[in-house]
Design a protein around this motif. Structure first.
Motif, mmCIF file in Angstrom:
data_model
loop_
_atom_site.group_PDB
_atom_site.id
_atom_site.type_symbol
_atom_site.label_atom_id
_atom_site.label_comp_id
_atom_site.label_asym_id
_atom_site.label_seq_id
_atom_site.Cartn_x
_atom_site.Cartn_y
_atom_site.Cartn_z
ATOM 1 N N PRO A 77 83.652 79.925 -14.248
ATOM 2 C CA PRO A 77 84.396 79.512 -13.057
ATOM 3 C C PRO A 77 83.571 78.587 -12.157
ATOM 4 C CG PRO A 77 83.566 81.741 -12.789
ATOM 5 C CD PRO A 77 83.251 81.343 -14.208
ATOM 6 N N ALA A 78 84.258 77.607 -11.589
ATOM 7 C CA ALA A 78 83.671 76.735 -10.566
ATOM 8 C C ALA A 78 84.547 76.896 -9.333
ATOM 9 C CB ALA A 78 83.628 75.280 -11.039
ATOM 10 N N ARG A 79 84.160 77.774 -8.452
ATOM 11 C CA ARG A 79 85.011 78.154 -7.313
ATOM 12 C C ARG A 79 85.035 77.077 -6.234
ATOM 13 N NH1 ARG A 79 82.768 82.718 -9.418
ATOM 14 N NH2 ARG A 79 84.197 84.460 -9.788
ATOM 15 N N ASN A 80 86.222 76.893 -5.666
ATOM 16 C CA ASN A 80 86.404 75.938 -4.570
ATOM 17 C C ASN A 80 87.342 76.584 -3.560
ATOM 18 O OD1 ASN A 80 87.209 73.839 -2.836
ATOM 19 N ND2 ASN A 80 87.039 72.300 -4.445
ATOM 20 N N HIS A 81 86.816 76.883 -2.364
ATOM 21 C CA HIS A 81 87.616 77.516 -1.318
ATOM 22 C C HIS A 81 88.234 76.495 -0.369
ATOM 23 C CE1 HIS A 81 84.867 80.711 -2.698
ATOM 24 N NE2 HIS A 81 85.798 81.572 -2.325
ATOM 25 N N GLN A 82 87.896 75.223 -0.532
ATOM 26 C CA GLN A 82 88.366 74.198 0.390
ATOM 27 C C GLN A 82 89.613 73.468 -0.094
ATOM 28 O OE1 GLN A 82 84.011 72.567 0.934
ATOM 29 N NE2 GLN A 82 85.250 71.755 2.589
ATOM 30 N N ALA A 83 89.759 73.298 -1.390
ATOM 31 C CA ALA A 83 90.878 72.528 -1.934
ATOM 32 C C ALA A 83 92.207 73.212 -1.627
ATOM 33 C CB ALA A 83 90.706 72.354 -3.432
ATOM 34 N N VAL A 84 93.220 72.396 -1.334
ATOM 35 C CA VAL A 84 94.528 72.952 -1.016
ATOM 36 C C VAL A 84 95.342 73.226 -2.278
ATOM 37 C CG1 VAL A 84 94.599 71.844 1.240
ATOM 38 C CG2 VAL A 84 95.543 70.657 -0.740
ATOM 39 N N ASP A 85 95.022 72.539 -3.370
ATOM 40 C CA ASP A 85 95.749 72.784 -4.609
ATOM 41 C C ASP A 85 94.861 72.464 -5.802
ATOM 42 O OD1 ASP A 85 95.786 69.960 -5.020
ATOM 43 O OD2 ASP A 85 97.664 69.788 -3.906
ATOM 44 N N GLU A 86 95.387 72.694 -7.004
ATOM 45 C CA GLU A 86 94.610 72.519 -8.227
ATOM 46 C C GLU A 86 94.220 71.065 -8.465
ATOM 47 O OE1 GLU A 86 97.784 75.719 -9.131
ATOM 48 O OE2 GLU A 86 97.528 73.972 -7.819
ATOM 49 N N ILE A 87 95.103 70.153 -8.107
ATOM 50 C CA ILE A 87 94.826 68.730 -8.307
ATOM 51 C C ILE A 87 93.640 68.297 -7.463
ATOM 52 C CG2 ILE A 87 95.728 66.396 -8.093
ATOM 53 C CD1 ILE A 87 97.036 67.955 -10.303
ATOM 54 N N GLN A 88 93.653 68.702 -6.198
ATOM 55 C CA GLN A 88 92.550 68.338 -5.307
ATOM 56 C C GLN A 88 91.239 68.954 -5.774
ATOM 57 O OE1 GLN A 88 91.661 69.634 -0.914
ATOM 58 N NE2 GLN A 88 93.161 67.965 -0.824
#
Length: 404
Positions: free
Chosen positions: A320-331
């Protein structure tokens, strides 16, 4: 040797002592962006990774190189052949310049692909493996790791389309309505549709063809064409705004593929990559973007790509490469290498560096002790957070543009 030391650690220490007396190893890390990507896809990630590895691996010369943007446009099978030709040429040139002798196989190579670039990297690796005269022959170029970043090896997650089942059905429907026209582009008429309301997941392999790579391979090798397979869903999101038009998306995307609807092609690629790691020691890892639950809209984690079942043998290769900032999967997918839009950027860099470091140590016949690994991890963390000259210049330019 103390009572706490193991014979393997003692041998590794001896190997490292010998290595330090030899000329530095040359490590080439090749970055391959995805379909419709650009030279700026990876931003400053390659230069930062190069710095971290230089600081944490003894006696090594690291060079991060971007595969030219224009080379990944057109048909996927052509891109694989172009890449293989380019990589063999690059390897020979770097070995000659480094005094190793072209084709000597001393340069270590790591392939890093984002999105469809991961498919290209995997297919090129498998093509080099399959081009050996026999199963006991060494791999050349000496690829020691293949690392993918959000590559839809098993297809694109249906929820990516605005997290809507309706949008996923629209996608499948649009693809289904043009499949006959698409097949006619490749001389196949009247192809039967196997879509059953689910997004298409795969394409079959293209025929193996002769290529010009052999001129760069060692004389003992007969390097042939690549087996090409890719995920139709893997790049559809680039045309998501006009996906309803169907035909224009399909004809453009189908320049990258040969055939549709074969999930077995995807599974076979995964099995082959796993076998390459087991039998040849080429490490394979695939990072996938992971967005945490965000109630009430999203009660479950979200991913850009479909993941293997947890009980699958290939599941261990996916990280996993976690991202808590992106609003959706594309971003999350497109900003994977943007430190301002991905709060998991630095951890991704550290995890990538550790995989490469382990691959280098394994190629050297060295097993690091737990204490050594812990010390290297601390050094890597410090190096990862250092402001590099290229980063400082980039930040300054961005600030100037924002003020204008």
């Amino acid at each position: 040797m103390s009572s706490g030391d193991s014979p393997s650690e003692d041998k590794s220490a001896g190997n490292l002592a010998v290595i330090k007396q030899l000329p530095p190893d040359l490590l080439l890390i090749v970055f391959i962006h995805g379909f419709k990507g650009t030279d700026t896809t990876f931003e400053n990630f390659p230069s930062r990774l190069e710095h971290v590895l230089t600081e944490t691996i003894e006696n090594i010369k690291v060079e991060c190189i971007l595969f030219p943007a224009y080379e990944t446009k057109g048909q996927l099978n052509a891109a694989v052949e172009h890449f293989a030709d380019w990589l063999t040429t690059l390897t020979v040139q770097r070995e000659v310049a480094d005094g190793q002798g072209g084709g000597a196989g001393k340069t270590k190579v790591v392939l890093c692909g984002h999105s469809m670039g991961g498919l290209l990297a995997a297919d090129a690796l498998l093509a080099f493996v399959n081009s050996r005269p026999d199963k006991t022959a060494p791999l050349w170029p000496k690829i020691i790791a293949c690392i993918a970043f959000d590559t839809p090896y098993l297809g694109l997650h249906p929820a990516v389309f605005k997290n809507s089942a309706t949008k996923a059905v629209e996608y499948a429907g649009a693809a289904r309505t043009v499949v006959s026209d698409v097949f006619s582009l490749f001389g196949k008429k009247g192809a039967s549709s196997t879509v059953s309301g689910q997004p298409p997941l795969a394409i079959t392999a293209a025929p193996t063809t002769e290529s010009g790579w052999a001129k760069w391979a060692p004389a003992a090798y007969a390097v042939g064409g690549a087996l090409v397979a890719g995920a139709a869903a893997g790049t559809a999101y680039y045309r998501r705004d006009d996906i309803g038009s169907g035909y224009s998306w399909a004809t453009d995307h189908m320049n990258y593929v040969r055939n549709l609807w074969d999930e077995e092609a995807l599974r076979k690629r995964m099995r082959d990559l796993n076998d390459v790691q087991v039998h040849l020691g080429v490490i394979f890892r695939s990072f996938y973007t992971l967005l945490p639950p965000a109630p009430p809209s999203f009660s479950s984690p979200r991913t850009f790509a479909i993941l293997p079942q947890r009980t699958s043998p290939i599941a261990a290769h996916f990280l996993p490469a976690r991202n808590h900032q992106a609003v959706d999967e594309i971003q999350a997918h497109t900003n994977m290498f943007n430190s301002r839009s991905n709060d998991g950027y630095y951890q991704l860099g550290l995890d990538t560096a550790k995989i490469i470091r382990e691959a280098v140590m394994s190629a050297r016949g060295i097993t690091e002790s737990d204490d050594t690994e812990a010390r290297k991890d601390v050094e890597a963390a410090a190096a990862m957070e250092e402001t590099l000259p290229v980063q400082a210049e980039s930040d300054a330019n961005r600030s100037q543009q924002e003020r204008q």
